[in-house]
Design a protein around this motif. Structure first.
Motif, PDB file in Angstrom:
ATOM      1  N   MET A 120     -36.928   4.999  -8.102  1.00 48.23           N
ATOM      2  CA  MET A 120     -36.685   5.279  -6.680  1.00 48.23           C
ATOM      3  C   MET A 120     -36.084   6.687  -6.532  1.00 48.23           C
ATOM      4  SD  MET A 120     -35.197   2.565  -3.939  1.00 48.23           S
ATOM      5  CE  MET A 120     -33.472   2.589  -4.276  1.00 48.23           C
ATOM      6  N   THR A 121     -36.716   7.472  -5.696  1.00 45.46           N
ATOM      7  CA  THR A 121     -36.256   8.859  -5.539  1.00 45.46           C
ATOM      8  C   THR A 121     -35.338   8.987  -4.316  1.00 45.46           C
ATOM      9  OG1 THR A 121     -38.055   9.468  -4.075  1.00 45.46           O
ATOM     10  CG2 THR A 121     -38.484   9.654  -6.441  1.00 45.46           C
ATOM     11  N   LYS A 143     -35.989  10.773  -1.831  1.00 51.89           N
ATOM     12  CA  LYS A 143     -36.845  10.722  -0.634  1.00 51.89           C
ATOM     13  C   LYS A 143     -37.087   9.260  -0.203  1.00 51.89           C
ATOM     14  CE  LYS A 143     -41.245  12.212   1.259  1.00 51.89           C
ATOM     15  NZ  LYS A 143     -42.631  12.571   0.976  1.00 51.89           N
ATOM     16  N   ASP A 144     -37.221   8.373  -1.205  1.00 57.05           N
ATOM     17  CA  ASP A 144     -37.424   6.945  -0.883  1.00 57.05           C
ATOM     18  C   ASP A 144     -36.217   6.397  -0.115  1.00 57.05           C
ATOM     19  OD1 ASP A 144     -39.779   7.080  -2.283  1.00 57.05           O
ATOM     20  OD2 ASP A 144     -38.882   6.348  -4.149  1.00 57.05           O
ATOM     21  N   VAL A 145     -35.052   6.759  -0.586  1.00 59.65           N
ATOM     22  CA  VAL A 145     -33.829   6.268   0.058  1.00 59.65           C
ATOM     23  C   VAL A 145     -33.721   6.828   1.477  1.00 59.65           C
ATOM     24  CG1 VAL A 145     -31.309   6.200  -0.073  1.00 59.65           C
ATOM     25  CG2 VAL A 145     -32.669   6.065  -2.167  1.00 59.65           C
ATOM     26  N   THR A 146     -34.016   8.124   1.610  1.00 60.22           N
ATOM     27  CA  THR A 146     -34.002   8.737   2.943  1.00 60.22           C
ATOM     28  C   THR A 146     -34.993   8.011   3.852  1.00 60.22           C
ATOM     29  OG1 THR A 146     -33.654  10.832   1.830  1.00 60.22           O
ATOM     30  CG2 THR A 146     -34.188  10.943   4.163  1.00 60.22           C
ATOM     31  N   GLY A 147     -36.183   7.731   3.309  1.00 56.05           N
ATOM     32  CA  GLY A 147     -37.223   7.040   4.092  1.00 56.05           C
ATOM     33  C   GLY A 147     -36.759   5.675   4.554  1.00 56.05           C
ATOM     34  N   ILE A 148     -36.125   4.925   3.650  1.00 53.09           N
ATOM     35  CA  ILE A 148     -35.629   3.591   4.022  1.00 53.09           C
ATOM     36  C   ILE A 148     -34.626   3.726   5.168  1.00 53.09           C
ATOM     37  CG2 ILE A 148     -34.204   1.650   3.258  1.00 53.09           C
ATOM     38  CD1 ILE A 148     -35.461   2.002   0.473  1.00 53.09           C
ATOM     39  N   LEU A 157     -34.333   6.152   7.353  1.00 53.45           N
ATOM     40  CA  LEU A 157     -34.989   6.576   8.597  1.00 53.45           C
ATOM     41  C   LEU A 157     -35.785   5.419   9.229  1.00 53.45           C
ATOM     42  CD1 LEU A 157     -36.285  10.153   7.655  1.00 53.45           C
ATOM     43  CD2 LEU A 157     -34.458   9.558   9.257  1.00 53.45           C
ATOM     44  N   LEU A 158     -36.542   4.704   8.417  1.00 51.70           N
ATOM     45  CA  LEU A 158     -37.380   3.619   8.962  1.00 51.70           C
ATOM     46  C   LEU A 158     -36.514   2.506   9.553  1.00 51.70           C
ATOM     47  CD1 LEU A 158     -40.191   3.305   6.233  1.00 51.70           C
ATOM     48  CD2 LEU A 158     -40.346   4.399   8.478  1.00 51.70           C
ATOM     49  N   VAL A 159     -35.465   2.127   8.812  1.00 56.12           N
ATOM     50  CA  VAL A 159     -34.596   1.052   9.314  1.00 56.12           C
ATOM     51  C   VAL A 159     -33.871   1.510  10.578  1.00 56.12           C
ATOM     52  CG1 VAL A 159     -32.564  -0.355   8.801  1.00 56.12           C
ATOM     53  CG2 VAL A 159     -34.338  -0.091   7.076  1.00 56.12           C
ATOM     54  N   PHE A 215     -34.913   3.727  12.743  1.00 54.56           N
ATOM     55  CA  PHE A 215     -35.897   3.753  13.823  1.00 54.56           C
ATOM     56  C   PHE A 215     -36.142   2.328  14.345  1.00 54.56           C
ATOM     57  CE2 PHE A 215     -40.422   3.701  15.219  1.00 54.56           C
ATOM     58  CZ  PHE A 215     -40.267   4.514  16.341  1.00 54.56           C
ATOM     59  N   ALA A 216     -36.248   1.373  13.407  1.00 56.37           N
ATOM     60  CA  ALA A 216     -36.479  -0.028  13.808  1.00 56.37           C
ATOM     61  C   ALA A 216     -35.301  -0.547  14.630  1.00 56.37           C
ATOM     62  CB  ALA A 216     -36.690  -0.891  12.563  1.00 56.37           C
ATOM     63  N   LEU A 217     -34.093  -0.219  14.200  1.00 53.18           N
ATOM     64  CA  LEU A 217     -32.900  -0.720  14.905  1.00 53.18           C
ATOM     65  C   LEU A 217     -32.791  -0.106  16.301  1.00 53.18           C
ATOM     66  CD1 LEU A 217     -30.227  -0.838  12.046  1.00 53.18           C
ATOM     67  CD2 LEU A 217     -31.604  -2.705  12.964  1.00 53.18           C
ATOM     68  N   THR A 275     -35.313   1.050  18.081  1.00 56.27           N
ATOM     69  CA  THR A 275     -36.386   0.432  18.879  1.00 56.27           C
ATOM     70  C   THR A 275     -35.961  -0.956  19.352  1.00 56.27           C
ATOM     71  OG1 THR A 275     -37.922   1.559  17.397  1.00 56.27           O
ATOM     72  CG2 THR A 275     -38.866  -0.062  18.892  1.00 56.27           C
ATOM     73  N   VAL A 278     -42.015  -1.891  11.980  1.00 54.39           N
ATOM     74  CA  VAL A 278     -41.959  -0.475  11.606  1.00 54.39           C
ATOM     75  C   VAL A 278     -42.419  -0.293  10.153  1.00 54.39           C
ATOM     76  CG1 VAL A 278     -40.380   1.445  11.163  1.00 54.39           C
ATOM     77  CG2 VAL A 278     -40.206   0.167  13.296  1.00 54.39           C
ATOM     78  N   TYR A 299     -43.693   7.752   4.927  1.00 51.83           N
ATOM     79  CA  TYR A 299     -42.767   7.202   3.924  1.00 51.83           C
ATOM     80  C   TYR A 299     -43.301   5.871   3.367  1.00 51.83           C
ATOM     81  CZ  TYR A 299     -39.199  10.598   5.307  1.00 51.83           C
ATOM     82  OH  TYR A 299     -38.505  11.742   5.551  1.00 51.83           O
ATOM     83  N   ARG A 348     -43.718   4.726   0.367  1.00 47.96           N
ATOM     84  CA  ARG A 348     -42.934   4.083  -0.698  1.00 47.96           C
ATOM     85  C   ARG A 348     -41.698   3.385  -0.135  1.00 47.96           C
ATOM     86  NH1 ARG A 348     -42.984   5.824  -6.179  1.00 47.96           N
ATOM     87  NH2 ARG A 348     -40.735   6.087  -6.108  1.00 47.96           N
ATOM     88  N   SER A 349     -41.081   4.035   0.834  1.00 51.93           N
ATOM     89  CA  SER A 349     -39.912   3.421   1.451  1.00 51.93           C
ATOM     90  C   SER A 349     -40.311   2.144   2.193  1.00 51.93           C
ATOM     91  CB  SER A 349     -39.266   4.393   2.443  1.00 51.93           C
ATOM     92  OG  SER A 349     -39.035   5.623   1.819  1.00 51.93           O
TER      93      SER A 349
END
Lengths: 166, 135
Positions: A1-2, A4-9, A11-13, A15-17, A19, B56, B66, B68-69
């Motif tokens: 896990m890089t 960037k993966d952690v940043t993505g998680i 950001l996505l979570v 954004f979901a929250l 929304t 999402v 993203y 992978r995330s």
């Protein structure tokens, strides 16, 4: 896990929250942050129960039994008719939520707005009794109560059950 | 190609699964309550947020934002579902999964099927994880 993966998680979570927050605040409000999920406090449901609804609830099955024995209350079983036939509270009348509109005209003519009405459904997890009780109150009925524990609690108590033999 | 199909299957599954829950959060909350695991104070919050995380993650996996995330989130959710369903099956607790629809009464036909399905989906997710390169 890089990284960037952690940043993505994150950001996505996030954004979901966000929304979810906007959806439940503006687009479809109606859900409270806290529900009523304690069976000891009455019927469990997603919206808080400390509203007008909860004052209708009777939590103690022994009180309900006394009401049933007095035969002064109109008792409405709002579960589907076929389930009512398999067993219901003594003197209860079948008044399924699903058939509310069809059954209503006769109910209106055969009762008075001051009649004592007790409504129940399947269990502490069922809110159909509240739905019917709420509708009756809106129609002007002044004495409407809900048996919170419903048929399941009645049965667990071992109280008398009436059946419709076919 | 295989990874593309897996991403599509997982993404669509999660988007589809989230839809009913978003439409009827109170019904979904009742299902979470039915699992008999989560504290009362958390049930409404879970019912309101979890479907959006699924939505999402599903979209971003398919769209390649993203990925992978998104896949990590989906795999983590699947692992969570497996734990929760498995735990309830082991202790013989009757519950309604509420995975795709919110039935008015009764329980899902077979919770073992649901468990197997989630294990398969997680398997796919782990295969995809091996092939989606970190950029």
């Amino acid at each position: 896990m890089t990284r960037k993966d952690v940043t993505g998680i994150f950001l996505l979570v996030s954004f979901a929250l966000v929304t979810a927050f906007f959806y439940h605040s503006f687009l479809s409000p109606g859900m409270a942050l806290q529900g009523q999920w304690d069976p000891d406090q009455g019927v469990v449901k997603a919206v808080p129960t400390r509203d007008a609804d909860s004052s209708m609830e009777i939590l103690n099955p022994d009180v309900v039994r006394q009401m049933v024995q007095k035969k002064e209350w109109i008792i409405l079983d709002v579960r589907p008719g076929e389930i009512y036939d398999q067993g219901h509270l003594p003197h209860a009348v079948s008044f399924p939520l699903m058939a509310f509109d069809e059954a209503l005209p006769q109910f209106l003519t055969s009762t008075q707005r001051s009649s004592d009405i007790l409504v129940y459904c399947a269990s502490i997890e069922c809110t159909d009794s509240h739905t019917v009780a709420g509708r009756l109150k809106n129609l002007g009925y002044t004495s409407v109560k809900v048996f919170s524990g419903g048929f399941r609690q009645w049965q667990e108590k071992g109280y008398e059950i009436e059946k419709n033999e076919d | 190609m295989l990874v593309f199909i897996i991403k599509l299957v997982l993404g669509i599954t999660f988007i589809y699964a989230s839809w009913h829950k978003i439409e009827d959060p109170a019904g979904f909350a009742r299902i979470i309550y039915g699992y008999g695991i989560f504290p009362g104070a958390s049930i409404n919050l879970m019912a309101m947020t979890l479907p959006f995380i699924e939505l999402v993650a599903g979209f971003s996996l398919i769209m390649g934002v993203y990925p992978r995330s998104a896949l990590l989130i989906i795999n983590a959710l699947l692992a969570g579902f497996i734990l929760v369903i498995g735990f309830n099956l082991l202790r013989g607790h009757q519950f309604d999964c509420g995975c795709f629809s919110i039935p008015s009464q009764g329980h899902a036909a077979s919770n073992i099927f649901l468990l197997v399905r989630d294990v398969f989906l997680l398997g796919f997710g782990m295969v995809a994880w091996r092939f989606i390169r970190a950029s």
